[in-house]
Enzyme design. Structure first.
Site, PDB file in Angstrom:
ATOM      1  N   ASP A  28       1.213   1.229  -6.941  1.00  0.00           N
ATOM      2  CA  ASP A  28       1.842   1.916  -5.820  1.00  0.00           C
ATOM      3  C   ASP A  28       1.248   1.373  -4.527  1.00  0.00           C
ATOM      4  O   ASP A  28       0.146   0.820  -4.512  1.00  0.00           O
ATOM      5  CB  ASP A  28       1.574   3.414  -5.946  1.00  0.00           C
ATOM      6  CG  ASP A  28       2.168   4.237  -4.830  1.00  0.00           C
ATOM      7  OD1 ASP A  28       3.259   3.892  -4.335  1.00  0.00           O
ATOM      8  OD2 ASP A  28       1.536   5.232  -4.428  1.00  0.00           O
ATOM      9  N   ASP A  66       1.435   3.183  -0.963  1.00  0.00           N
ATOM     10  CA  ASP A  66       0.861   4.201  -0.075  1.00  0.00           C
ATOM     11  C   ASP A  66      -0.241   4.994  -0.766  1.00  0.00           C
ATOM     12  O   ASP A  66      -0.048   5.526  -1.854  1.00  0.00           O
ATOM     13  CB  ASP A  66       1.956   5.134   0.439  1.00  0.00           C
ATOM     14  CG  ASP A  66       2.960   4.390   1.294  1.00  0.00           C
ATOM     15  OD1 ASP A  66       2.531   3.682   2.213  1.00  0.00           O
ATOM     16  OD2 ASP A  66       4.171   4.494   1.025  1.00  0.00           O
TER      17      ASP A  66
END
Length: 177
Positions: free
Chosen positions: A9, A11
């Protein structure tokens, strides 16, 4: 030989979007919020109710995803992992269409050793085909066919149901074992 795949991922795993939330909140309300005070909560849950919609709207601002700080250690460890694993970045960008270009530019600038074909913009990470998913949101493990690895962030510190990696040193150790 087939390399295992690691989806990562963006963020709060490699990019410090929480830092941007905190900076925007201080800019708009003159209140400095310490990350430690967010244990188990997102910023929008920790601020007065009258501020919540403003905070929730921050990712829709044009400059939100530009020039985010890099999470400490992520570049070196991802580079090391890329020698033994196939690396993908899987970022949920569908909710914020203005994030596509800045996220692409950010990933290209900070992780240029990962080919752009390995950038996945998705809404539902269960569609990602990988052996591992490193993410700060456990909800993204629902339906994911590989092993979910929860990357520590203030909002998920109360989650005890998943394999937790506190930082990029622990990511290195997990994949070296």
């Amino acid at each position: 030989m087939h390399k295992q795949r690691i989806a990562i991922d963006m963020d709060e795993v490699v990019a410090d979007s929480l830092g941007r939330f905190l900076a925007f909140y201080e800019r708009d309300f003159g209140i400095k919020v310490d990350r430690v005070s967010l244990r188990g909560r997102h910023l929008f849950e920790a601020v007065p109710e009258a501020h919540r919609e403003v905070v929730r709207a921050y990712p829709r601002e044009a400059g939100f995803f530009h020039d985010l700080d890099v999470i400490d250690g992520s570049q070196a460890v991802v580079r090391e992992l890329s020698e033994r694993y196939e690396i993908f970045f899987a970022t949920a960008a569908m909710e914020y269409p203005n994030s596509f270009q800045p996220k692409y530019e950010w990933l290209h600038a900070h992780f240029s050793f990962v080919h752009w074909r390995n950038f996945i913009y998705c809404g539902d990470k269960s569609a990602v085909c990988a052996d591992f998913l490193i993410d700060d949101h456990a909800r993204n493990f629902i339906g994911f066919r590989g092993k979910g690895l929860l990357f520590s962030a203030p909002h998920n510190l109360l989650d005890t149901a998943h394999t937790r990696l506190q930082n990029w040193r622990e990511v290195r150790e997990f994949f070296s074992a």
